[in-house]
Design a protein around this motif. Structure first.
Motif, mmCIF file in Angstrom:
data_model
loop_
_atom_site.group_PDB
_atom_site.id
_atom_site.type_symbol
_atom_site.label_atom_id
_atom_site.label_comp_id
_atom_site.label_asym_id
_atom_site.label_seq_id
_atom_site.Cartn_x
_atom_site.Cartn_y
_atom_site.Cartn_z
ATOM 1 N N LEU A 116 0.825 -1.205 0.000
ATOM 2 C CA LEU A 116 0.000 0.000 0.000
ATOM 3 C C LEU A 116 0.861 1.257 0.000
ATOM 4 C CD1 LEU A 116 -2.938 1.038 0.176
ATOM 5 C CD2 LEU A 116 -2.703 0.984 2.662
ATOM 6 N N GLN A 117 1.884 1.261 0.817
ATOM 7 C CA GLN A 117 2.800 2.399 0.896
ATOM 8 C C GLN A 117 3.506 2.640 -0.437
ATOM 9 O OE1 GLN A 117 6.157 1.864 3.517
ATOM 10 N NE2 GLN A 117 6.370 4.054 3.891
ATOM 11 N N LEU A 139 1.250 13.534 -9.507
ATOM 12 C CA LEU A 139 0.762 14.468 -8.500
ATOM 13 C C LEU A 139 -0.021 15.605 -9.166
ATOM 14 C CD1 LEU A 139 0.927 14.635 -5.445
ATOM 15 C CD2 LEU A 139 2.908 16.140 -5.690
ATOM 16 N N ALA A 140 0.492 16.089 -10.293
ATOM 17 C CA ALA A 140 -0.202 17.157 -11.024
ATOM 18 C C ALA A 140 -1.558 16.681 -11.529
ATOM 19 C CB ALA A 140 0.658 17.633 -12.189
ATOM 20 N N ILE A 141 -1.604 15.440 -12.008
ATOM 21 C CA ILE A 141 -2.856 14.895 -12.532
ATOM 22 C C ILE A 141 -3.893 14.743 -11.425
ATOM 23 C CG2 ILE A 141 -3.946 12.875 -13.568
ATOM 24 C CD1 ILE A 141 -1.409 12.448 -15.170
ATOM 25 N N ILE A 142 -3.478 14.178 -10.299
ATOM 26 C CA ILE A 142 -4.465 13.922 -9.242
ATOM 27 C C ILE A 142 -4.963 15.224 -8.627
ATOM 28 C CG2 ILE A 142 -2.973 13.716 -7.168
ATOM 29 C CD1 ILE A 142 -4.599 11.089 -6.603
ATOM 30 N N ILE A 143 -4.113 16.251 -8.588
ATOM 31 C CA ILE A 143 -4.551 17.560 -8.087
ATOM 32 C C ILE A 143 -5.564 18.188 -9.047
ATOM 33 C CG2 ILE A 143 -3.799 19.947 -7.678
ATOM 34 C CD1 ILE A 143 -1.248 18.771 -6.439
ATOM 35 N N THR A 144 -5.276 18.125 -10.342
ATOM 36 C CA THR A 144 -6.215 18.706 -11.314
ATOM 37 C C THR A 144 -7.518 17.906 -11.383
ATOM 38 O OG1 THR A 144 -5.064 17.490 -13.090
ATOM 39 C CG2 THR A 144 -4.457 19.787 -12.745
ATOM 40 N N VAL A 171 -2.341 2.599 -8.287
ATOM 41 C CA VAL A 171 -2.434 3.978 -8.759
ATOM 42 C C VAL A 171 -3.837 4.279 -9.287
ATOM 43 C CG1 VAL A 171 -1.597 5.615 -10.488
ATOM 44 C CG2 VAL A 171 0.031 4.179 -9.251
ATOM 45 N N LEU A 172 -4.387 3.374 -10.085
ATOM 46 C CA LEU A 172 -5.732 3.584 -10.617
ATOM 47 C C LEU A 172 -6.768 3.670 -9.500
ATOM 48 C CD1 LEU A 172 -5.704 1.191 -13.723
ATOM 49 C CD2 LEU A 172 -5.834 3.683 -13.762
ATOM 50 N N THR A 206 2.919 10.235 -4.889
ATOM 51 C CA THR A 206 3.417 11.428 -4.196
ATOM 52 C C THR A 206 4.843 11.806 -4.607
ATOM 53 O OG1 THR A 206 4.135 10.057 -2.317
ATOM 54 C CG2 THR A 206 1.940 11.057 -2.196
ATOM 55 N N HIS A 207 5.618 10.828 -5.098
ATOM 56 C CA HIS A 207 6.998 11.109 -5.505
ATOM 57 C C HIS A 207 7.140 11.334 -7.007
ATOM 58 C CE1 HIS A 207 8.699 8.993 -1.651
ATOM 59 N NE2 HIS A 207 7.949 10.054 -1.396
#
Length: 400
Positions: free
Chosen positions: A208-209, A222-227, A345-346, A216-217
């Motif tokens: 899971l980690q 990170l840009a995709i999930i924020i948008t 990730v999905l 997150t790294h």
């Protein structure tokens, strides 16, 4: 019209059809359950509980499902998911005949929980059976099926319940779609899809980690999930405030609601067709960032709408751009994420926007009452545009 090259890929074609009929079945059941709960309880609160029961598993079990999607054979996960859901749907017949609301809620929750395994498994499997240069094409025609499934499922459910006056036919049809999906997935075969799962972390928490760190790294993910999260906040006013916009602001009849929403559906279908044709000739990154800015402008456009024709046009553009946004997200993820962590990730990319959607729906109601309906659309559109600025700076040096 020329058949997309990716449809000549037997494995993808089977997965594509399985996705289509499974999605059709989901939409048939969801609308039928809403009609059923309304008929039994005559309560909007009861309908809201049902919607929560269907949405909650993605938030609660999403990451857990992702871990096991990366541990187990993805094909067998899809088979087990749809085979189990086929039988669960049939239990709704008993619940409908007995008017057992608690049973309906319980089965809806369990069915949705099992469904959290299906989409990540399919997405991870598509990544290995489709060549990288065909990712955009594959994602665009997959979006077409999502739209067709939503429209077809709602139409089928309405006809089956409306013409027969019974709920059993709709549930039987849904069960048959799941069995049909099982039959299609059974013939999917890929040695590569099997080999990537030969090794995985032994401990669940470690696995899971690893999935969380993958996102997150990675500046791209990170840009995709924020948008994506910002998009949930941007489009949530449509779910809550579109009806008040028509009745309280534009002072028009709700008979236009279906026509206005039809603009979005029409845009979805046309966008998917266009993307299939230009998939190999456009920059994924540029299309992604442009779609964010245009989405922001469109949400603002809804807020300034003065009449139905303009609102229909803006909703049409929204349909066009939202498909481009979703398609580019899928393509970027497939190019960026290693297949051995793709399931996690999905699942994370379903869970986080799901949480944002629940929060934003509650927030939008408050903002609509305090700031005003138009002003809430302006705020949502502005936030979407700001996320576009962030995405551009985050991705400008990335080769995707």
């Amino acid at each position: 019209m020329k058949i997309p090259k990716v449809l000549h890929n037997k494995n993808f074609f089977l997965l594509w059809l399985a996705q289509g009929i499974s999605n059709l079945g989901d939409n048939i059941t969801n609308l039928t359950l809403i009609i059923l709960i309304n008929a039994i309880t005559h309560s909007t609160a009861s309908i809201a509980i049902l919607v929560i029961m269907i949405a909650l598993p993605k938030i609660v079990f999403g990451l857990i499902a992702g871990v096991y999607v990366d541990r187990w054979n993805r094909k067998y996960i899809m088979l087990a998911s749809d085979f189990t859901r086929a039988f669960l749907v049939l239990i709704f017949i008993v619940a409908a005949l007995s008017h057992n609301v608690l049973l309906i809620y319980s089965i809806a929750f369990i069915q949705s929980a099992i469904g959290t395994f299906f989409d990540p498994a399919r997405g991870a499997l598509v990544q290995v059976v489709v060549p990288e240069e065909q990712y955009m094409e594959a994602n665009s025609i997959s979006q077409t099926l999502v739209v067709i499934g939503q429209f077809g499922g709602a139409t089928t459910a309405g006809l089956l319940v409306g013409l027969t006056g019974q709920y059993t036919p709709a549930f039987i049809v849904d069960a048959l779609t799941f069995f049909g999906s099982v039959g299609l997935v059974w013939f999917v075969y890929s040695e590569k899809a099997r080999s990537v799962q030969s090794e995985y972390p032994k401990h669940f928490l470690h696995s899971l980690q690893e999935g969380l760190q993958t996102v997150t790294h990675n500046s791209v993910l990170l840009a995709i999930i924020i948008t994506m999260t910002m998009m949930m906040f941007a489009v949530s006013p449509l779910q809550v405030l579109l009806v008040p916009l028509l009745t309280n602001v534009l002072h028009t009849s709700l008979k236009w609601l279906g026509i206005v929403q039809g603009g979005d559906t029409l845009g979805n279908i046309i966008a998917a067709i266009i993307l299939v044709g230009i998939a190999t000739r456009v920059s994924t990154k540029i299309l992604f960032v442009m779609s964010i800015f245009i989405l922001g402008a469109v949400i603002v456009g809804i807020g300034i709408a003065l009449n139905i024709p303009f609102l229909f046009f803006v909703m049409f553009i929204l349909g066009l751009i939202s498909v481009a946004f979703q398609t580019t997200i899928g393509t970027i993820m497939q190019k960026t994420v290693s297949n051995d962590v793709m399931g996690r990730v999905l699942s994370l990319f379903e869970m986080v926007p799901g949480v944002a959607s629940v929060v934003s729906l509650a927030l939008v109601g408050v903002l609509g009452a305090t700031l005003g309906i138009r002003q809430t659309f302006f705020l949502a559109g502005g936030l979407m545009a700001l996320s576009g600025v962030y995405a551009w700076f985050a991705l400008r040096k990335e080769k995707i």
